[in-house]
Design a protein around this motif. Structure first.
Motif, short mmCIF file in Angstrom:
data_model
loop_
_atom_site.label_atom_id
_atom_site.label_comp_id
_atom_site.label_asym_id
_atom_site.label_seq_id
_atom_site.Cartn_x
_atom_site.Cartn_y
_atom_site.Cartn_z
N SER A 1 5.62 2.90 7.22
CA SER A 1 5.31 2.18 5.90
C SER A 1 4.79 0.69 6.36
CB SER A 1 6.67 2.00 5.01
OG SER A 1 7.60 1.02 5.70
N PHE B 1 10.05 6.77 -2.34
CA PHE B 1 9.06 7.55 -1.45
C PHE B 1 9.08 8.82 -1.84
CE2 PHE B 1 8.91 9.98 2.45
CZ PHE B 1 7.51 10.27 2.91
N TYR C 1 2.85 4.07 2.38
CA TYR C 1 3.42 5.24 3.32
C TYR C 1 2.35 6.26 3.64
CZ TYR C 1 7.93 3.90 1.45
OH TYR C 1 9.23 3.45 1.23
N PRO D 1 -0.43 4.12 7.20
CA PRO D 1 -0.58 3.80 5.70
C PRO D 1 -1.80 3.56 5.15
CG PRO D 1 1.81 2.81 6.72
CD PRO D 1 0.62 3.08 7.78
N VAL E 1 1.67 7.09 -1.22
CA VAL E 1 1.79 7.84 0.01
C VAL E 1 0.65 8.68 0.26
CG1 VAL E 1 3.16 9.76 -0.98
CG2 VAL E 1 3.28 9.56 1.56
N THR F 1 2.57 10.21 5.47
CA THR F 1 3.46 11.21 5.06
C THR F 1 4.64 11.54 6.13
OG1 THR F 1 2.09 12.83 6.21
CG2 THR F 1 1.80 12.78 3.49
#
Length: 133
Positions: A112, A7, A106, A82, A76, A108
């Motif tokens: 997730s 991540f 994801y 997400p 991400v 920020t």
């Protein structure tokens, strides 16, 4: 390296995005089976059709560096939830990743959603479809 580190790699790639038109930054990180991580970010162009997404940038960089052994992917982007890859990215992932490859999406804030490549693109068009009898 744990999932949180993947991540973090995707977040760092996101910061390098070139997004003067949309302002929508996306980062992707691919962990290879040897543990190496390859990242990508989205790169926009004034001719919008030439824009490249983070997932494809990461996959193309992986191929350019001579690798094909994807273990896991993290993507991400900013949003309430997400964000899932676009259709073109899903097709590219299906080309270069086993169907069961783990894809963690994801936002920020760290929320997730875990999927597989085949979850993202069931019944993907594949090289097997091009085989003639």
């Amino acid at each position: 390296m744990g999932r949180d580190e993947l991540f973090n790699h995707a977040m760092a790639a996101r910061e390098r995005a070139y997004v003067p038109y949309s302002g929508f930054r996306v980062g992707a990180a691919i962990r290879l089976k040897n543990g190496q991580v390859i990242t990508g970010c989205n790169v926009e162009n004034a001719s919008y059709g030439l824009t490249n997404c983070a997932e494809r940038t990461a996959i193309f960089s992986m191929i350019a560096q001579g690798f094909r052994d994807v273990q896991e992917i993290a993507v991400v982007a900013e949003g309430e939830h997400p964000v899932t890859p676009c259709g073109a990215c899903r097709q590219v992932l299906a080309e270069f990743c086993p169907a069961a490859t783990r894809v963690t999406l994801y936002n920020t804030a760290g929320q997730s959603l875990v999927m597989s490549v085949s979850d993202l693109l069931p019944f993907a068009f594949s090289k097997e479809a091009l085989q003639s009898e």
